[in-house]
Design an enzyme around this catalytic site. Structure first.
Site, PDB file in Angstrom:
ATOM      1  N   LYS A  81       0.951  -1.302  -0.136  1.00  0.00           N
ATOM      2  CA  LYS A  81       0.009   0.048   0.008  1.00  0.00           C
ATOM      3  C   LYS A  81       0.918   1.280  -0.035  1.00  0.00           C
ATOM      4  O   LYS A  81       1.934   1.398   0.650  1.00  0.00           O
ATOM      5  CB  LYS A  81      -0.851   0.002   1.257  1.00  0.00           C
ATOM      6  CG  LYS A  81      -1.802   1.077   1.362  1.00  0.00           C
ATOM      7  CD  LYS A  81      -2.812   0.895   2.618  1.00  0.00           C
ATOM      8  CE  LYS A  81      -3.836   2.098   2.800  1.00  0.00           C
ATOM      9  NZ  LYS A  81      -4.752   1.794   3.925  1.00  0.00           N
ATOM     10  N   SER A 156      -9.852   1.960   2.959  1.00  0.00           N
ATOM     11  CA  SER A 156      -8.970   2.637   1.958  1.00  0.00           C
ATOM     12  C   SER A 156      -8.037   1.732   1.225  1.00  0.00           C
ATOM     13  O   SER A 156      -7.209   2.106   0.103  1.00  0.00           O
ATOM     14  CB  SER A 156      -8.241   3.620   2.754  1.00  0.00           C
ATOM     15  OG  SER A 156      -7.365   2.953   3.948  1.00  0.00           O
ATOM     16  N   SER A 180     -10.035  -0.491   7.033  1.00  0.00           N
ATOM     17  CA  SER A 180      -9.447  -0.470   5.645  1.00  0.00           C
ATOM     18  C   SER A 180      -8.837  -1.918   5.270  1.00  0.00           C
ATOM     19  O   SER A 180      -8.455  -1.484   4.060  1.00  0.00           O
ATOM     20  CB  SER A 180      -8.527   0.552   5.712  1.00  0.00           C
ATOM     21  OG  SER A 180      -9.023   1.953   5.348  1.00  0.00           O
TER      22      SER A 180
HETATM   23  N1  GLN Z   1     -13.272   4.052   6.280  1.00  0.00           N
HETATM   24  C1  GLN Z   1     -12.701   4.424   7.237  1.00  0.00           C
HETATM   25  C2  GLN Z   1     -12.261   5.984   7.242  1.00  0.00           C
HETATM   26  O1  GLN Z   1     -12.508   6.577   6.296  1.00  0.00           O
HETATM   27  C3  GLN Z   1     -11.636   3.600   7.718  1.00  0.00           C
HETATM   28  C4  GLN Z   1     -10.327   3.931   6.846  1.00  0.00           C
HETATM   29  C5  GLN Z   1      -9.177   3.180   7.544  1.00  0.00           C
HETATM   30  O2  GLN Z   1      -9.412   1.900   8.053  1.00  0.00           O
HETATM   31  N2  GLN Z   1      -7.851   3.651   7.141  1.00  0.00           N
HETATM   32  O3  GLN Z   1     -11.621   6.484   8.205  1.00  0.00           O
END
Ligand code: GLN
Length: 488
Positions: A81, A156, A180
């Protein structure tokens, strides 16, 4: 499963490498060719460095020829990532702010992967600074769900999930702050594992919300997750929140632990907003565990309804502080037409950050500001403790908790982009795990009628990843969802 090399799991590839039926160069070439063939459609990568990957593969083959192979990951391409530092490679967080930044060092996890002989392969797309659930917040492009290119891969870590699903990496690393890893894994039919907070070092991970962030693997099988987790876990003096604990051989543990287990089903995770097809697939998975002799009982996590609210106070508070470092001075985007130093800060941040990141910095600054701190941030911290307590109470009676990972299968691109609240609600089942610091994973458990993957979430007790992986493995061994690859 397809007989193509790029669709094989680590367990099988490592045997082929060991037997010298395949070389790491051949495998890496197959993954590169696959990436070139499908990534114009999937768009999982921000960038990749073919020459660097092949050089790593040649080094692996030389080690093996000299009888010095380092274990199951030696010679395996692992996608990373683009928020995890790899020495000498771009590190953008899918943000204009870091569009031209090259990492001068390795994160602890990539250092460990390299030590295990793995090939760090490519920079995988994400929502800018890991804020989002669809990769639509990437400043560069939206990744597509390999099972339906009109839909999002989740986020994400959408690039990390899509790359494994599409055969563009054998396993990959993502980060999970509120879901995420698990949510994109569910939407892309792969295994995603978020470790207990403190098990894996965060050194070299671009910080979003430091009390919630954890790095973990995406893979095609539970055993591959066990192998990859084993390679990256462990205490690190460079991360003061990393925990001193013995790291078992997770792969061996899978073979030893056969259940039956006591499994808890929290009613709060099966209410309003849950798609009926997701509910049906998850209930079927639960009944499999019952059939194999597990004791399945209802448990209650009464503070669940506060999870999303608490998360969006704590995560934004921490992000407003963590992102203060992007000021246009030391690194990252610097505005070209600033009048003075204050104007430079202002313009560099205004130009470098996207809309969602700005929204969160503003929210986070607000909840931390004097006069509001007690009402929001402090109170959220107290409710966070209650949420953790809910889980710990449930674990007096059960070994693990089963829930859906995401309330719906993959949604259409653009469907939630204009409505941040609807987007935030896609993490309703994953957020509690981060707030409580627990290990959680998503495994494939079926498809909707229209062919979209569905994920089962398994939530474990602190540092009991071996148990959690074993419970997941028992289901996976009796089902073959992972063999249903996308039609690209
Ligand atoms: N979707 C969640 C957010 O927008 C989690 C994101 C994540 O785990 N990095 O913060």
């Amino acid at each position: 499963m397809s007989s193509e090399l790029f669709y094989k799991p680590v367990t099988e590839l490592s045997s082929l490498l060991e037997a010298k039926t395949v070389s790491s160069v051949e495998l890496t070439q197959a993954v590169i060719a696959r990436t070139k063939a499908v990534d114009t459609k999937v768009k999982a990568f921000n960038s990749f460095d073919e020459a660097d990957a092949l050089a790593q593969a040649r080094a692996s083959d030389e080690r093996r020829a000299a009888g010095q192979a380092r274990g199951p990951l030696d010679g395996i391409p692992v996608g990373i990532k683009d928020v995890i530092a790899v020495d000498g490679q771009p590190l953008t967080a899918s943000s204009k702010m870091l569009a031209n930044f090259v990492s001068p060092y390795d994160s602890t996890v990539t250092k460990k992967l390299k030590k295990a002989g793995a090939i760090c392969w490519g920079r995988l797309n994400l929502d800018e600074f890991a804020m989002g659930s669809s990769t639509e917040n990437s400043a560069f492009h939206t990744t597509c769900n390999p099972y339906d290119l009109e839909r999002v891969p989740g986020g994400s870590s959408g690039g990390s999930a899509a790359a494994v699903a599409a055969g563009e990496a054998i396993v990959s690393l993502g980060s999970d702050t509120g879901g995420s890893i698990r949510q994109p894994a569910a939407l892309c039919n792969v295994v995603g594992f978020k470790p207990t907070y403190g098990l894996v070092s965060r050194f070299g991970l671009i910080a979003f919300a430091s009390s919630l962030d954890q790095i973990g693997p995406f893979s095609r099988s539970v055993e591959d997750a066990a192998i990859t987790l084993g390679a990256i876990a462990g205490h690190d003096p460079l991360d003061s929140t990393s925990f001193k604990t013995e790291i078992p051989n997770y792969r061996d543990e899978l073979k030893k632990r056969k259940g039956p287990w006591r499994l808890g089903i929290p009613k709060e995770y099966f209410g309003q907003g849950l798609d009926p097809e997701v509910a049906a697939a998850v209930e079927k998975a639960i009944s499999y565990y019952e059939k194999m002799g597990c004791e399945v009982k209802n448990v209650s996590l009464p503070h669940t309804e506060y999870g999303v609210g608490v998360y969006y106070i704590i995560a934004t508070a921490e992000c407003s502080s963590n992102l203060a470092r992007y000021d246009g001075i030391r690194y990252g985007h610097r505005s070209k037409d600033a009048k003075d130093i204050i104007d430079l800060y202002f313009k560099s941040r205004a130009e470098g950050f996207g809309q969602e990141v700005k929204r969160r910095i503003i929210l986070g600054t607000y909840v931390l500001s004097s006069g509001y701190y007690d009402a929001y941030y402090l109170r959220a911290q107290k409710v966070r403790t209650l949420i953790r307590q809910d889980f710990l109470n449930a674990y007096k009676e059960v070994d693990a908790i089963l829930t859906p990972t995401s309330p719906t299968p993959a949604f259409k691109k653009g469907e939630k982009a204009a409505n941040p609240l609807a987007m935030y609600l896609s993490d309703v089942y994953t957020i509690g795990v981060n707030l409580a610091g627990l290990p959680g994973m998503s495994i494939p458990c079926g498809f909707s009628k229209s062919g979209l993957p569905i994920g089962l979430q398994l939530i474990g007790q602190p540092f009991q990843e071996a148990e959690l992986l074993s419970i997941a493995n028992a289901y996976e061994k009796a089902h073959d969802w992972a063999t249903i690859t996308p039609n690209l």
